[in-house]
Design a protein around this motif. Structure first.
Motif: not given
Ligand code: SF4
Length: 448
Positions: A274, A276, A290-293, A397-400
């Motif tokens: 992904c 992120g 890493v991202c919004h998560r 694929s989601c590192p979080v």
């Molecule tokens: S939620 Fe997971 S898959 Fe989506 S952008 Fe963030 S890290 Fe990547």
């Protein structure tokens, strides 16, 4: 010339926290709802109004090409964004696209002004509506479908008055309960698909301002969930029904992509992970995520309000209790400067290397098969084991989620391995048509 102490040139997408309150409480939402959220939302909006977020983006990014607004319900604050969008375009000359995702259950009017302003600057507006077929009201909130329809008609009429239009994109999420219903009764699959057609028909009858041409109906799964091997059998049944009906799935397309670009697997692993923590980062209060998560995870009052709740409403609250979120905040967030180099380095390890990811999942498959939680075929068939591991690390694929559920950014949550390794993956392969069989043996990447 690359500026030091900033994210590398690869980072072209920025996710900005923009709202902290949501009128919905969807079953599968990963943001626990607490009484602290309204106050947090007020704080976020006040910060947004200052425009400081643009200073922080300039401090971190070489340039921003993709800007997206996240949090709970961005539509609640789009008016504020509209106030600042001209300045955003001026400060980030490379900006190509602005995006957000919405429940479409609140007033859509600000979208019209945003579209108009972005058109003036030749910047694309990319948005999507969360709706889970005929399970929308059940999964999200009673009356959601009516709200979505009425708001689409309202938005369409406002656009039509200006001789403009907008295309719709759906984001459907299905839970194991939804999947079970569709597995048991194939008519449920038809009802799911017809839901979007019914909305389209009612809206286009009222207005020509909304375009449904390319609106895909393929749902994605609630991830990572807490799936059992029985849930895996249910997913297999559902996919079997989809095959019988000749429907593709989102996951068919994701696996096909791996097939189509198999020559790149060895050289460009990040092509299959992904974005992120690679080309895309989240930004909140000057903290790089890493991202919004992981938004809100570094907001102490909110985290405390989750821990203080008497009864836990949300399945992943345990993550906050066990200190996993604390570990994530400490190691998987960064401020500008030295810390940013460390942060980007550990995430490159995730995006640029397959071996540890794939080998761990292959070992997990063998262990699960040995204890009856995965199909025995994964004990004997090395090729299928390899392919499922590759599928999981490219399609999920989601590192979080890896980090939150295994404490290791490279490890796939066992929940997802169980979900796909009890017959579902074999069913998915059937949706790939004949050409698949010929090329199966040739797809190995790294590992032992
Ligand atoms: S939620 Fe997971 S898959 Fe989506 S952008 Fe963030 S890290 Fe990547």
């Amino acid at each position: 010339m690359r500026e030091k102490n900033k994210l590398t040139e690869r980072a072209v997408a920025a996710e900005v926290v923009s709202s902290g309150f949501c009128p919905l409480d969807c079953d599968y939402c990963y943001i626990p709802k607490t009484s602290e959220m309204e106050r947090m939302h007020g704080e976020i909006v006040e910060k947004l109004k200052t425009g400081e977020w643009m200073d922080q983006l300039e401090e971190l990014y070489q340039d921003v090409e993709y800007l997206s607004f996240w949090g709970t319900e961005p539509l609640l604050i789009l008016d504020e964004v509209n106030e600042q969008i001209d300045e955003v375009v001026e400060r980030f000359g490379g900006l190509e696209q602005v995006s957000f995702s919405t429940s479409m259950c609140v007033d859509p009017s600000p979208i019209v002004e945003l579209k108009e302003k972005l058109d003036e600057h030749d910047v694309r507006l990319d948005w999507q509506i969360s709706a889970d077929g005929h399970y929308t009201d059940e999964n999200r909130i009673e009356g959601a479908t009516e709200k979505i329809k009425n708001n689409l008609i309202k938005l369409g009429k406002m656009l039509e008055e200006r001789g403009d239009e907008l295309s719709v994109k759906w984001k459907g999420t299905i839970s194991i309960d939804n999947i079970e219903k569709m597995a048991e009764d194939p008519e449920e699959i038809e009802r799911y698909m017809e839901y979007y057609d019914e909305i389209r028909d009612e809206v286009v009858e009222e207005t020509s301002g909304i375009d449904f041409e390319n609106a895909r109906k393929f749902p994605t799964l609630v991830v990572p969930g807490k799936y059992t091997s029985e849930d895996g059998e249910v997913l297999a049944k559902y996919l079997e029904r989809m095959v019988e009906k000749g429907y593709l799935t989102t996951y068919t397309l994701r696996l096909k992509r791996v097939m189509r670009f198999e020559d790149e697997l060895e050289e460009k692993p990040s092509m299959f992970s992904c974005s992120g923590g690679d080309s895309n980062f989240g930004m909140d209060e000057g903290n790089v995520h890493v991202c919004h998560r992981t938004f809100f995870h570094d907001r102490e009052r909110y985290i405390q309000s989750i821990k203080d709740q008497e009864e836990y409403k949300n399945w992943d609250v345990s993550l906050f209790e066990k200190g996993i979120v604390d570990m994530e905040v400490e190691n998987y967030m960064a401020k500008s400067g030295e810390d940013l180099i460390r942060f980007q380095y550990i995430l490159r390890n995730f995006h640029d290397h397959w071996m540890l990811k794939l080998d761990n999942t292959k070992v997990m498959l063998i262990e699960l098969a040995k204890c009856g939680q995965a199909d025995e075929i994964y004990l004997e068939d090395e090729g299928l084991r390899e392919l499922l591991a590759l599928f999981l690390h490219s399609s999920h694929s989601c590192p979080v989620e890896n980090l939150l559920n295994t404490s290791v950014v490279h490890f796939m949550p066992v929940s997802l391995i169980r979900l796909w390794s009890n017959g579902a993956f074999q069913e998915l392969l059937k949706t790939l048509n004949d050409s698949f069989a010929e090329r199966q043996d040739g797809i190995f990447v790294g590992g032992s």
